[in-house]
Design a protein around this motif. Structure first.
Motif, PDB file in Angstrom:
ATOM      1  N   ASP A 194       8.608  -1.207   2.789  1.00  9.40           N
ATOM      2  CA  ASP A 194       9.405  -0.595   3.865  1.00  9.40           C
ATOM      3  C   ASP A 194       8.607  -0.350   5.134  1.00  9.40           C
ATOM      4  OD1 ASP A 194       8.652   2.578   3.962  1.00  9.40           O
ATOM      5  OD2 ASP A 194       8.400   1.765   1.953  1.00  9.40           O
ATOM      6  N   SER A 195       7.300  -0.091   4.997  1.00  9.32           N
ATOM      7  CA  SER A 195       6.402   0.113   6.141  1.00  9.32           C
ATOM      8  C   SER A 195       6.886   1.195   7.098  1.00  9.32           C
ATOM      9  CB  SER A 195       6.194  -1.215   6.900  1.00  9.32           C
ATOM     10  OG  SER A 195       5.565  -2.171   6.057  1.00  9.32           O
ATOM     11  N   LEU A 246       0.841  -1.192   0.000  1.00  7.55           N
ATOM     12  CA  LEU A 246       0.000   0.000   0.000  1.00  7.55           C
ATOM     13  C   LEU A 246       0.881   1.249   0.000  1.00  7.55           C
ATOM     14  CD1 LEU A 246      -2.615  -1.127   2.691  1.00  7.55           C
ATOM     15  CD2 LEU A 246      -2.871  -1.182   0.200  1.00  7.55           C
ATOM     16  N   PRO A 247       1.214   1.801  -1.174  1.00  2.00           N
ATOM     17  CA  PRO A 247       1.950   3.070  -1.210  1.00  2.00           C
ATOM     18  C   PRO A 247       1.121   4.170  -0.556  1.00  2.00           C
ATOM     19  CG  PRO A 247       1.986   1.988  -3.359  1.00  2.00           C
ATOM     20  CD  PRO A 247       0.975   1.267  -2.528  1.00  2.00           C
ATOM     21  N   THR A 248       1.735   4.875   0.376  1.00  4.96           N
ATOM     22  CA  THR A 248       1.006   5.827   1.221  1.00  4.96           C
ATOM     23  C   THR A 248       1.745   7.152   1.276  1.00  4.96           C
ATOM     24  OG1 THR A 248       0.214   3.969   2.573  1.00  4.96           O
ATOM     25  CG2 THR A 248       0.045   6.180   3.521  1.00  4.96           C
ATOM     26  N   ARG A 249       1.026   8.225   1.044  1.00  4.60           N
ATOM     27  CA  ARG A 249       1.626   9.570   1.117  1.00  4.60           C
ATOM     28  C   ARG A 249       1.768   9.969   2.583  1.00  4.60           C
ATOM     29  NH1 ARG A 249      -0.139  14.858   1.512  1.00  4.60           N
ATOM     30  NH2 ARG A 249       0.970  16.436   0.280  1.00  4.60           N
ATOM     31  N   THR A 250       2.985  10.286   3.007  1.00  3.50           N
ATOM     32  CA  THR A 250       3.286  10.595   4.412  1.00  3.50           C
ATOM     33  C   THR A 250       4.199  11.819   4.466  1.00  3.50           C
ATOM     34  OG1 THR A 250       5.106   9.008   4.307  1.00  3.50           O
ATOM     35  CG2 THR A 250       3.040   8.224   5.231  1.00  3.50           C
ATOM     36  N   PRO A 251       3.654  13.008   4.620  1.00  2.00           N
ATOM     37  CA  PRO A 251       4.491  14.220   4.651  1.00  2.00           C
ATOM     38  C   PRO A 251       5.507  14.206   5.797  1.00  2.00           C
ATOM     39  CG  PRO A 251       2.187  14.782   4.312  1.00  2.00           C
ATOM     40  CD  PRO A 251       2.222  13.327   4.666  1.00  2.00           C
ATOM     41  N   LEU A 252       6.647  14.832   5.549  1.00  2.00           N
ATOM     42  CA  LEU A 252       7.694  15.041   6.548  1.00  2.00           C
ATOM     43  C   LEU A 252       7.583  16.471   7.068  1.00  2.00           C
ATOM     44  CD1 LEU A 252      10.655  13.491   4.502  1.00  2.00           C
ATOM     45  CD2 LEU A 252       9.301  12.349   6.278  1.00  2.00           C
ATOM     46  N   THR A 253       7.844  16.664   8.363  1.00  2.00           N
ATOM     47  CA  THR A 253       7.687  17.992   8.957  1.00  2.00           C
ATOM     48  C   THR A 253       8.855  18.341   9.870  1.00  2.00           C
ATOM     49  OG1 THR A 253       6.237  16.878  10.559  1.00  2.00           O
ATOM     50  CG2 THR A 253       5.176  18.225   8.876  1.00  2.00           C
ATOM     51  N   MET A 256       6.669   9.214   0.730  1.00  2.00           N
ATOM     52  CA  MET A 256       5.829   8.021   0.662  1.00  2.00           C
ATOM     53  C   MET A 256       6.465   6.898   1.462  1.00  2.00           C
ATOM     54  SD  MET A 256       4.584   7.740  -3.326  1.00  2.00           S
ATOM     55  CE  MET A 256       6.141   8.264  -4.086  1.00  2.00           C
ATOM     56  N   ILE A 257       5.627   6.048   2.045  1.00  2.00           N
ATOM     57  CA  ILE A 257       6.059   4.755   2.534  1.00  2.00           C
ATOM     58  C   ILE A 257       5.182   3.707   1.857  1.00  2.00           C
ATOM     59  CG2 ILE A 257       6.836   5.672   4.752  1.00  2.00           C
ATOM     60  CD1 ILE A 257       4.322   4.474   6.025  1.00  2.00           C
ATOM     61  N   THR A 258       5.589   2.438   1.921  1.00  2.00           N
ATOM     62  CA  THR A 258       4.804   1.354   1.339  1.00  2.00           C
ATOM     63  C   THR A 258       4.551   0.326   2.422  1.00  2.00           C
ATOM     64  OG1 THR A 258       5.867   1.722  -0.802  1.00  2.00           O
ATOM     65  CG2 THR A 258       4.654  -0.331  -0.510  1.00  2.00           C
TER      66      THR A 258
END
Length: 379
Positions: free
Chosen positions: A342-343, A217-224, A316-318
């Motif tokens: 990578d999770s 599941l490729p997932t958009r995960t912003p860095l802050t 992104m993470i998967t």
């Protein structure tokens, strides 16, 4: 009989792929490396200046040997390329005594005989006053072999070392298809096809495009990133080390202090705004929704930071169903290897994962057990 272009090909030169390429080339193997962008690019999962490195892996005790081998290989790569990749500043694992973070870290330490320092709530408040809302039942376990790793620097160093050892790199070269054929594996690009005996497929979030049918599941995960509201020195990485904190609310936060080239980095383990994406179409614009949750958590648990981010970047993470990696031969085919899923916790293991992929490709025994990463476990 068609002539092989090389014995091995690595498709995707991010965290796992760049290190697999290096480990194969260091063995004197003939290997091709394909990257749709340039190594160290900001479009996948291996960018953002820093990642946490830790050896007490709460996700699975079997990851401890992977982390230990990774730091050894990174020290070798640093010496070989004159690059700084990992800085050890320690890492605080925080939470209530029975929290998932504390239980996971204790299990990892016990399984591998690693001595740790345990801090009480009073000691946390005294030694690390940057952390707010420390409850009386909270504890911390200090992982001394932990700190901050540099993803772009690691990828560039690994691909540079691989090229110096004889690997042939094809950058700005997207792979359209990876197909098993009688003679080996055909790698299809827009320019031409390549034929190799074995292919290692490690394109990060794009893995599901080339290896359909695997649960990814490729997932958009912003860095802050954030800055202190006063006295910046209190949040420098030497005074505010890396941390993972179980909030007891079904979530965690993680982060580390600032350095000369970056602000304080803080992120949530999960966020309702994280969304499944097609990696080719991911939205790289930033909205307030991207940091609303982490800003609230910073305000509550790190009150001396300005909750308005100083920087935000799309990443992104998967994820896999059990949040463990996919590593090995899909369908048991001796011509294919893959690394992915990578999770959100794979980068710290990149050299170790690359070494295992090289060992499997060369018919060597892996240096540690990888059964829990078997890509066929969901079939």
């Amino acid at each position: 009989m068609p002539v092989l272009d090389a014995e091995f090909a690595v498709v995707g030169l991010g965290a796992m792929g760049s290190h697999a390429l290096w480990r194969l080339a260091s063995r004197g193997k003939e290997v091709l490396g394909f990257e749709q962008f340039q190594p160290g690019h900001p479009f996948g999962s291996t960018h953002g200046k820093t990642r946490l490195f830790r050896t007490l892996c709460l996700e699975h005790p079997g990851l401890v040997p992977m982390a230990r081998r990774s730091i050894d290989l990174w020290r070798e790569l640093e010496a070989e390329t004159d690059t700084s990749i990992v800085s050890l500043c320690g890492l605080l694992n925080m939470g209530a005594t029975e929290s998932g973070v504390i239980r996971g870290v204790q299990a990892a330490a016990a399984a591998h005989g690693q001595a740790v320092r345990r801090l009480t709530a009073a000691e946390i408040r005294k030694e690390f006053p940057q952390h707010g809302r420390v409850g009386d039942t909270d504890v911390a376990i200090l992982d001394p072999i932990a700190g901050v790793a540099r993803p772009e620097a690691a990828v560039l160093a690994a691909t540079s070392a691989a090229a110096a050892a004889g690997a042939r790199l094809f950058t700005q070269t997207g792979v359209i298809d990876v197909t098993v054929v009688d003679q080996g594996v055909r790698i299809r690009t827009a320019a031409r096809d390549f034929l190799v005996a074995q292919a290692i497929v490690t394109p990060g979030p794009w893995l599901s495009h080339l290896m359909p049918g695997l649960p990814m599941l490729p997932t958009r995960t912003p860095l802050t990133w954030f800055t202190p509201s006063h006295d910046p020195g209190t949040f420098s990485v030497d005074r505010f080390p890396a941390f993972i904190r179980d909030l007891g609310e079904g979530n965690r936060i993680w982060g580390h202090g600032s350095d000369t080239d970056h602000d304080v980095k803080v992120g949530p383990e999960d966020d309702p705004h994280y969304s499944l994406v097609n990696p080719d179409l991911v939205d790289r614009s930033i909205s307030t929704d991207d940091y609303a949750l982490v800003s609230r958590l910073v305000s509550e648990f790190l009150p001396d930071l300005d909750p308005q981010p100083s920087g935000v970047a799309a990443c992104m993470i998967t994820r896999t169903p059990d949040h463990q990696f996919l590593l090995g031969r899909p369908y048991g085919d001796p011509r294919l290897l893959l690394g992915g899923g990578d999770s959100g916790h794979a980068f710290k293991h990149a050299p170790g994962l690359g070494e295992v992929l090289a060992q499997l490709a060369c018919g060597e025994e892996p240096f540690t057990d990888i059964d829990f990463m078997d890509p066929n476990r969901f079939r």
